[in-house]
Design a protein around this motif. Structure first.
Motif, mmCIF file in Angstrom:
data_model
loop_
_atom_site.group_PDB
_atom_site.id
_atom_site.type_symbol
_atom_site.label_atom_id
_atom_site.label_comp_id
_atom_site.label_asym_id
_atom_site.label_seq_id
_atom_site.Cartn_x
_atom_site.Cartn_y
_atom_site.Cartn_z
ATOM 1 N N UNK A 1 -6.677 10.368 -9.743
ATOM 2 C CA UNK A 1 -7.423 11.333 -8.934
ATOM 3 C C UNK A 1 -6.474 12.118 -8.058
ATOM 4 N N UNK A 2 -7.004 13.368 -7.732
ATOM 5 C CA UNK A 2 -6.170 14.187 -6.851
ATOM 6 C C UNK A 2 -6.102 13.601 -5.471
ATOM 7 N N UNK A 3 -4.943 13.683 -4.929
ATOM 8 C CA UNK A 3 -4.742 13.223 -3.551
ATOM 9 C C UNK A 3 -4.809 14.441 -2.667
ATOM 10 N N UNK A 4 -5.616 14.387 -1.642
ATOM 11 C CA UNK A 4 -5.749 15.564 -0.773
ATOM 12 C C UNK A 4 -4.404 16.054 -0.288
ATOM 13 N N UNK A 5 -4.215 17.398 -0.401
ATOM 14 C CA UNK A 5 -2.959 17.991 0.057
ATOM 15 C C UNK A 5 -1.932 18.092 -1.015
ATOM 16 N N UNK A 6 -2.143 17.345 -2.198
ATOM 17 C CA UNK A 6 -1.133 17.385 -3.256
ATOM 18 C C UNK A 6 -1.623 18.108 -4.511
ATOM 19 N N UNK A 7 -2.915 18.443 -4.557
ATOM 20 C CA UNK A 7 -3.448 19.122 -5.752
ATOM 21 C C UNK A 7 -2.873 20.537 -5.835
ATOM 22 N N UNK A 8 -2.693 21.062 -7.020
ATOM 23 C CA UNK A 8 -2.143 22.440 -7.158
ATOM 24 C C UNK A 8 -3.179 23.464 -6.740
ATOM 25 N N UNK A 9 -2.805 24.672 -6.429
ATOM 26 C CA UNK A 9 -3.734 25.715 -6.002
ATOM 27 C C UNK A 9 -4.713 26.040 -7.106
ATOM 28 N N UNK A 10 -5.898 26.561 -6.687
ATOM 29 C CA UNK A 10 -6.971 26.869 -7.655
ATOM 30 C C UNK A 10 -6.540 27.956 -8.627
ATOM 31 N N UNK A 11 -5.865 29.016 -8.126
ATOM 32 C CA UNK A 11 -5.436 30.110 -8.989
ATOM 33 C C UNK A 11 -4.497 29.613 -10.073
ATOM 34 N N UNK A 12 -3.584 28.789 -9.677
ATOM 35 C CA UNK A 12 -2.624 28.265 -10.647
ATOM 36 C C UNK A 12 -3.356 27.435 -11.677
ATOM 37 N N UNK B 1 0.834 -1.210 0.000
ATOM 38 C CA UNK B 1 0.000 0.000 0.000
ATOM 39 C C UNK B 1 0.862 1.251 0.000
ATOM 40 N N UNK B 2 1.879 1.271 0.867
ATOM 41 C CA UNK B 2 2.776 2.436 0.945
ATOM 42 C C UNK B 2 3.477 2.654 -0.380
ATOM 43 N N UNK B 3 3.945 1.565 -0.973
ATOM 44 C CA UNK B 3 4.636 1.690 -2.267
ATOM 45 C C UNK B 3 3.688 2.235 -3.328
ATOM 46 N N UNK B 4 2.399 1.755 -3.261
ATOM 47 C CA UNK B 4 1.420 2.253 -4.231
ATOM 48 C C UNK B 4 1.161 3.735 -4.067
ATOM 49 N N UNK B 5 1.018 4.153 -2.813
ATOM 50 C CA UNK B 5 0.787 5.579 -2.552
ATOM 51 C C UNK B 5 1.962 6.410 -3.017
ATOM 52 N N UNK C 1 4.404 10.235 -6.881
ATOM 53 C CA UNK C 1 5.473 10.562 -7.829
ATOM 54 C C UNK C 1 4.884 10.859 -9.209
ATOM 55 N N UNK C 2 3.931 9.998 -9.595
ATOM 56 C CA UNK C 2 3.314 10.206 -10.923
ATOM 57 C C UNK C 2 2.552 11.537 -10.964
ATOM 58 N N UNK C 3 1.850 11.874 -9.893
ATOM 59 C CA UNK C 3 1.067 13.117 -9.829
ATOM 60 C C UNK C 3 1.969 14.346 -9.892
ATOM 61 N N UNK C 4 3.095 14.236 -9.246
ATOM 62 C CA UNK C 4 4.030 15.373 -9.250
ATOM 63 C C UNK C 4 4.662 15.517 -10.630
#
Length: 259
Positions: A241-252, A220-224, A229-232
């Protein structure tokens, strides 16, 4: 009789038997001239050893004759058997002479022993007849005292034997009890080993379960981590899907949409 044409081993054995039979004949002739009892006994012992060797050789002769039955004629086998019987007869005559000499030696020893007993009896009679009444009484008391002492020693020996037997019985009882305790302790150890083995198996199963859980958590940890890494690396990937805390700001995100 020449047996060399039939079997060399038979001829050799027959020669040895003939030599022993001649030695027995000469030995018994010398025995008649020996007067000393000890020398006669030694001579008889030597002759007995020779007769024993002769008997052994005759058995070997008989064995070889049986082996030759298949390769020789009936007349030859009959001649060999007659020779064997002749040797046995001569040996038996010397055995009879030996028994006769032994019986004569026993009679001589018996007569000599009887004479010695009679002499001792006469000495005892002479000794008693030379004593006075008081000496006889004292001698009788002395013999009675010796008898009493011998009886007392026998009693002590019997008592010592009884004591040793009692000590042995006590030692055996103690050893039996000790063995019983050892058996009980071995049973306890066996039970403890079985219990420990069962506990080890249970611990092993628990460890295996814990390992499975840890493996799942690791996956599970490896999957997360992989998703992060892929999202970044690729934030425009709509498949993740967006992971809470990692999504970019709305303005950006709005600036990206204007562009």
């Amino acid at each position: 009789m020449d047996l060399s044409g039939i079997n060399e081993e038979l001829a050799e054995i027959e020669g040895q038997i003939n030599d022993i039979l001649r030695a027995l004949s000469n030995g018994f002739q010398k025995l008649e001239k020996i007067k000393d009892a000890s020398r006669r006994s030694r001579q008889l012992e030597e002759l007995t050893d020779k007769m024993r060797d002769c008997k052994r050789l005759i058995k070997d002769f008989e064995r070889l004759v049986k082996e030759e039955e298949a390769t020789n004629s009936r007349d030859t086998i009959k001649m060999l058997n007659d020779r064997k019987q002749s040797m046995i007869k001569e040996l038996n005559s010397y055995v009879a002479l030996k028994k006769q000499q032994q019986s004569e030696n026993k009679r001589v020893d018996l007569f000599e022993g009887a004479g010695a007993v009679d002499n001792g009896y006469e000495e005892n009679v002479m000794l008693a007849s030379s004593m006075t009444n008081q000496q006889l009484v004292d001698h009788g008391n002395h013999l009675m005292d010796e008898t009493d002492q011998a009886i007392e020693r026998s009693k002590q020996t019997v008592q010592s034997t009884i004591n040793v037997g009692a000590e042995t019985a006590a030692a055996l009882k103690a050893q039996t009890e000790q063995m019983s305790r050892i058996v009980n302790e071995l049973d306890s150890i066996h039970f403890s080993i079985k219990k420990a083995s069962k506990l080890v198996k249970e611990i092993g199963r628990q460890v295996a379960t814990d390992k499975c859980i840890m493996a799942m958590l690791c996956l599970i940890v490896i999957g997360v981590i992989a998703i992060i890494i892929v999202k970044i690396v690729n934030p425009h990937n709509k498949d993740i899907a967006d992971i809470p805390g990692l999504a970019p700001p709305v303005n950006r995100r709005l600036l990206w949409l204007r562009d």
